[in-house]
Design a protein around this motif. Structure first.
Motif, PDB file in Angstrom:
ATOM      1  N   ALA A 390     -16.226 -48.686 -62.928  1.00  0.00           N
ATOM      2  CA  ALA A 390     -15.413 -47.822 -62.065  1.00  0.00           C
ATOM      3  C   ALA A 390     -14.506 -48.666 -61.191  1.00  0.00           C
ATOM      4  N   THR A 391     -13.349 -48.096 -60.846  1.00  0.00           N
ATOM      5  CA  THR A 391     -12.444 -48.752 -59.906  1.00  0.00           C
ATOM      6  C   THR A 391     -12.116 -47.763 -58.799  1.00  0.00           C
ATOM      7  N   VAL A 392     -12.191 -48.219 -57.568  1.00  0.00           N
ATOM      8  CA  VAL A 392     -11.783 -47.384 -56.429  1.00  0.00           C
ATOM      9  C   VAL A 392     -10.853 -48.211 -55.540  1.00  0.00           C
ATOM     10  N   TRP A 393     -10.131 -47.510 -54.684  1.00  0.00           N
ATOM     11  CA  TRP A 393      -9.161 -48.178 -53.817  1.00  0.00           C
ATOM     12  C   TRP A 393      -9.426 -47.852 -52.358  1.00  0.00           C
ATOM     13  N   THR A 394      -9.268 -48.835 -51.514  1.00  0.00           N
ATOM     14  CA  THR A 394      -9.419 -48.589 -50.088  1.00  0.00           C
ATOM     15  C   THR A 394      -8.508 -49.544 -49.321  1.00  0.00           C
ATOM     16  N   CYS A 395      -8.637 -49.507 -47.995  1.00  0.00           N
ATOM     17  CA  CYS A 395      -7.860 -50.414 -47.155  1.00  0.00           C
ATOM     18  C   CYS A 395      -8.817 -51.076 -46.179  1.00  0.00           C
ATOM     19  N   ASP A 396      -8.308 -51.994 -45.386  1.00  0.00           N
ATOM     20  CA  ASP A 396      -9.168 -52.679 -44.424  1.00  0.00           C
ATOM     21  C   ASP A 396      -9.381 -51.814 -43.170  1.00  0.00           C
ATOM     22  N   LEU A 397     -10.324 -52.219 -42.336  1.00  0.00           N
ATOM     23  CA  LEU A 397     -10.620 -51.497 -41.084  1.00  0.00           C
ATOM     24  C   LEU A 397     -10.202 -52.402 -39.926  1.00  0.00           C
ATOM     25  N   THR A 398      -9.171 -51.962 -39.218  1.00  0.00           N
ATOM     26  CA  THR A 398      -8.595 -52.796 -38.160  1.00  0.00           C
ATOM     27  C   THR A 398      -8.769 -52.143 -36.793  1.00  0.00           C
ATOM     28  N   LYS A 399      -8.472 -52.917 -35.768  1.00  0.00           N
ATOM     29  CA  LYS A 399      -8.498 -52.365 -34.410  1.00  0.00           C
ATOM     30  C   LYS A 399      -7.544 -51.184 -34.275  1.00  0.00           C
ATOM     31  N   GLU A 400      -6.462 -51.193 -35.054  1.00  0.00           N
ATOM     32  CA  GLU A 400      -5.489 -50.100 -34.963  1.00  0.00           C
ATOM     33  C   GLU A 400      -6.101 -48.783 -35.427  1.00  0.00           C
ATOM     34  N   TYR A 401      -7.011 -48.828 -36.418  1.00  0.00           N
ATOM     35  CA  TYR A 401      -7.694 -47.598 -36.842  1.00  0.00           C
ATOM     36  C   TYR A 401      -8.409 -46.986 -35.641  1.00  0.00           C
ATOM     37  N   VAL A 402      -9.116 -47.838 -34.907  1.00  0.00           N
ATOM     38  CA  VAL A 402      -9.853 -47.364 -33.732  1.00  0.00           C
ATOM     39  C   VAL A 402      -8.877 -46.831 -32.683  1.00  0.00           C
ATOM     40  N   ALA A 403      -7.781 -47.538 -32.477  1.00  0.00           N
ATOM     41  CA  ALA A 403      -6.794 -47.105 -31.484  1.00  0.00           C
ATOM     42  C   ALA A 403      -6.186 -45.762 -31.877  1.00  0.00           C
ATOM     43  N   ILE A 404      -5.814 -45.624 -33.158  1.00  0.00           N
ATOM     44  CA  ILE A 404      -5.188 -44.376 -33.626  1.00  0.00           C
ATOM     45  C   ILE A 404      -6.142 -43.204 -33.457  1.00  0.00           C
ATOM     46  N   ASN A 405      -7.418 -43.430 -33.777  1.00  0.00           N
ATOM     47  CA  ASN A 405      -8.374 -42.327 -33.785  1.00  0.00           C
ATOM     48  C   ASN A 405      -9.106 -42.136 -32.475  1.00  0.00           C
ATOM     49  N   GLY A 406      -8.929 -43.082 -31.567  1.00  0.00           N
ATOM     50  CA  GLY A 406      -9.540 -42.940 -30.246  1.00  0.00           C
ATOM     51  C   GLY A 406      -8.740 -42.011 -29.362  1.00  0.00           C
ATOM     52  N   ASP A 407      -7.507 -41.739 -29.731  1.00  0.00           N
ATOM     53  CA  ASP A 407      -6.752 -40.821 -28.869  1.00  0.00           C
ATOM     54  C   ASP A 407      -5.779 -39.963 -29.664  1.00  0.00           C
ATOM     55  N   TYR A 408      -6.191 -39.611 -30.891  1.00  0.00           N
ATOM     56  CA  TYR A 408      -5.349 -38.788 -31.754  1.00  0.00           C
ATOM     57  C   TYR A 408      -5.098 -37.410 -31.157  1.00  0.00           C
TER      58      TYR A 408
END
Lengths: 410, 410
Positions: A390-408
C-alpha cells in the motif's frame, strides 16, 4: 493565522477548459469571511448524471444527509457550496438551513429538489444563516458561465492556502471528453471517506450507476489514502457530474471496455486533487509518500502505512529533517498488524537505513539527512512477510499546524 | 529542546519512605547524556516477587523480550535501568547488549539470570554499548541504599521535565505495608500497554501470581487510559516487586479478602504515576480529563474517549484555549462507534455547550472560554444511547511538542 502560501503549492495552476453543459459562478454572501467569495454554484443546463462519496462520520453535517438522500435519483441541475460555516451539528436548524438553501436553488434554476446538491465547509456547530443564499443564488445562476473554475475553487477554500484544480482529457467511444475537478481541504483530513470537498465534472455521456462505480473504485487509491492529521470531517463530500454534452453513445456500465482511457484519466485527476490537498496540509513543508511492502495483506500494509503517516512523532521528525527511522519502527510496531522486527528494512528515498532488524551496516547519517532536506520525501518499509502492499501520502507536522488550529475558530 | 519544567508539574515531590528489602543506586555511565545520571539499579536483598506488563508493540525492544522470558520464574534480585538508549531495533547486537548487562548484574549481586530485570529508554536503533555497565554495576550494588528514590527517578528521565514518584501505605493482614513507585515518560505515550517505564516496590508479602493479577487489573484504568501523542513505545515496561519484608502471612491469591485496602492503595499509586506522565506530556500546558458516558458499551466509550484524546484538532484547540466543541463532535463521529448526533450533549467543566445535537440554547462563549483558560480541563460527552462509560486523560498539543520532537535525536 498564517496567510503564506504552502511551499508545496503548484508553481502554476492548471488552466481549466470549458466543460460543455457546466456553468459556474461565485459570490460574496458574507457568511463568515469579509472581502472574499464564499459561495460557489455549478449549474447543469440539462440534468447531469451524478455520483457521490461522503464522510463515514457518525455525526455527518446536514448537507451530507441532504445529498445522500438525493443521490438515488441520479441527476443534478445545481450544486451550491459555501465556505465559512459547515452547517454541521446544527440539529433542526441545520436541516432548516439546507431546506431554505435548496428552495432558493430550485427557484434559481427551476428544478426538482432531488436535482439539488449542497455542501458546506467551515466552523462546526454554529447555525448557518441560509437567508444569505436567498438573495444571491438567482443572480449567480443567471451570470454563471463556462469559465471561472479557478474562481470557484477559491470560493470554497477555508484554511487552504491555494485553490486546487486539475483537468484531464480522455478518449471515450471515439469522442474526446474533458474532466475538470476542484478540491478544498487542508486540515481535518483523514482516510475512510471522501476526505474534504471535491467536485468533478465531465462532458462524458455516462449513466449515474457507471459514474458511481468509477468514483467509488478510485477513491480507495486516491482520496482515501491521504492524511494530514488523522481527523475525519463531518462534511467530507466528493461529487462527480457527467453532462453527456460530448455526445456519443451513453455508457451504462463501469465495466464497458470503451471506458478504459476515461477511467485512467479520471483516476489520475482524483489522485492529482488528493495530493494537492496533502500539499496544502496545514503548516506543511514536506510531502511524504509512504509505501509499505511485504505485509500479510494489502489491508495490513495500508494500516501500517497509516500508522506511520499519522504518527505525531514520525511527522515531527520529518518537520525537523531528522532521519529518525526508529520512529518508523515504533509506528510499524504499534499498528497491530503482523510484523517481524528482525526482517524489517527501511528506506528514506534510495538510502536504506535499516535492514534485518537493525541499522544498515552501510548506514550514512549524511546520506539519510540529505533525503530529509528534500521537499518530497519517500519512505519505504519492507516487512518481508507476504505480498501485501500500500502507498499513502501525508505531510509533516509543524509548529504552524498548531498555530493554525490553536486559533482557527476565534 | 526546552528545559523548562512542565507548568503542570507537582508543586512538591512526594517524600518516599524506605521499603524494607529494597536498595537503590544511580550512576553516570555516559551512555548518551553528559553531566547527569543515566543508570539506576534497584537491588532486592532477598528474592522479591515480581510482576510485569509490557508494550503490545510487534517490534519490542531487546530488554522487553528479556524481561518477558524471566517473568515466569517469579522472582527478582536486581533491576537495571538506563536512559539515553532504548536498545530497541538493535537486532543481534541488542540481544548481546542485554546479555552483557545481565552478566554484569549477576556478578554485582550474585544471582541467577532469571532474577535479573532490565529496561532501557532513549533513542531507538542505535547499538547500546553495554560495556559501559560492566564498570559501574558492581560499585552501584555495593553502595545501593534504601534512600534515593527521587534520585533513581531522575536517572531514568529522557524528555521528562521532572521526576515522577509516588507513595502509599496500606493495611494488609494486620501489618502496615508501604508501596513506592516511580515512572518516566513524556512522549511516545499511548494506551494498550504499560505506556512508558514504571517501577513499583512494596514490602508486602505477596506471591508473584497475586501481584501480577493486581497489576494487570489496575493497568486498564490507570496507565492504559492515558495518552500524550497516541504513539506506542517499543520499550514500555511496568514492573512491580514485593519483597515480603513486612512479614505477615504470604498472600497467594489476588482474591484474598485481606487485600482490599492494599489493592486500592496500589491502584491509587498507579493512577498517581500515570497522571504524572500526562502532566509531563511533551510541551503540555493543560491536563485534560475526558469522560464519555451513555455509550453502547464501556469499550465503545473508551474508543470514543481516545478518539477525542488523540485528535490533533481537539488538542490544538485546547492549547489555544478555544472552546471549539465542534471538534469534539468531529472526534465522536470518526470513532466508528454508535453515536446519534441528535442526542449528543457536551460539557466543558460544568458548562454545557451542546445538547440534543446542537449548540446549547443557553450557550455562553465567555463561560466556556473561562473553563478553557484553566490548567486542568474536564470534558464530558453524553451519548444518550446506553450505559457504557470511560474516562481517559491527555494533554494539549502545543508548538513545544513539535519543537521537542523535531530535533530530539540530533
Amino acid at each position: 493565522m498564517t496567510t503564506t502560501i504552502s511551499p508545496l503549492a503548484p508553481k502554476v495552476y492548471a488552466d481549466l477548459p470549458h466543460i460543455a453543459g457546466v456553468r459556474l459562478a461565485t459570490a460574496a454572501a458574507g457568511i463568515k469571511y469579509r472581502n472574499r467569495t464564499d459561495v460557489m454554484v455549478m449549474v447543469f443546463d440539462r440534468p447531469a448524471s451524478v455520483a457521490g462519496v461522503f464522510t463515514t462520520s457518525k455525526c455527518p453535517s446536514a448537507p451530507v444527509e441532504f445529498c445522500r438522500q438525493n443521490l438515488s435519483h441520479g441527476t443534478a441541475r445545481i450544486l451550491v457550496v459555501n465556505s465559512g460555516n459547515a452547517n454541521a451539528f446544527t440539529g433542526k436548524k441545520g436541516r432548516e438551513a439546507t431546506r431554505l438553501t435548496a428552495s432558493a436553488a430550485i427557484d434559481a434554476v427551476g428544478c426538482a429538489e432531488t436535482d439539488v446538491y449542497l455542501a458546506s465547509t467551515g466552523v462546526i456547530g454554529e447555525p448557518l444563516d441560509a437567508t444569505k443564499f436567498a438573495g444571491v443564488l438567482g443572480d449567480m445562476a443567471e451570470r454563471a458561465n463556462a469559465d471561472g473554475w479557478l474562481e470557484a475553487a477559491k470560493a470554497i477554500m477555508t484554511t487552504d492556502t491555494y485553490p486546487k484544480v486539475a483537468t484531464r482529457t480522455a478518449e471515450l467511444g471515439g469522442v474526446l471528453v474533458t474532466i475538470n475537478g476542484m478540491a478544498k481541504g487542508a486540515g481535518m483530513i483523514a482516510p475512510d471517506m471522501a476526505t474534504m470537498l471535491s467536485f468533478i465534472a465531465t462532458d462524458a455521456n455516462i449513466a449515474p450507476a457507471a459514474l458511481q462505480a468509477i468514483l467509488s473504485e478510485h477513491v480507495g487509491t486516491t482520496f482515501n489514502v491521504v492524511t494530514v492529521d488523522s481527523d475525519t470531517s463531518t462534511s467530507d463530500t466528493l461529487l462527480a457530474f457527467a453532462t453527456g454534452a460530448s455526445g456519443g453513445t451513453r455508457i451504462e456500465s463501469a465495466d464497458d471496455p470503451r471506458l478504459v482511457d476515461f477511467k485512467e484519466a479520471f483516476r489520475q485527476l482524483m489522485a492529482d486533487l488528493a495530493l494537492q490537498v496533502v500539499r496544502d496540509g496545514e503548516g506543511a513543508r514536506k510531502m511524504v509518500e509512504i509505501t509499505v511492502e511485504g505485509a500479510e495483506t494489502d489491508a495490513a500494509a495500508k494500516r501500517i502505512a497509516f500508522s506511520i503517516a499519522n504518527s505525531p512523532l514520525v511527522k515531527t521528525a520529518i518537520a525537523g529533517e531528522d532521519a529518525n527511522w526508529g520512529r518508523i519502527v515504533m509506528a510499524v510496531g504499534k499498528a497491530g498488524e503482523q510484523a517481524d522486527r528482525d526482517r524489517l528494512a527501511i528506506w528514506f528515498g534510495e538510502v536504506r537505513v535499516a535492514v534485518d532488524g537493525e541499522r544498515d551496516p552501510a548506514y550514512s547519517e549524511a546520506a539519510a539527512t540529505a533525503v530529509m532536506r528534500q521537499e518530497d520525501i519517500a519512505i519505504r518499509v519492507e516487512l518481508g512477510i507476504g505480498e501485501g502492499r500500500a502507498t499513502v501520502w501525508t505531510c509533516d507536522l509543524t509548529k504552524e499546524y498548531v498555530a493554525i488550529n490553536g486559533d482557527y475558530r476565534s
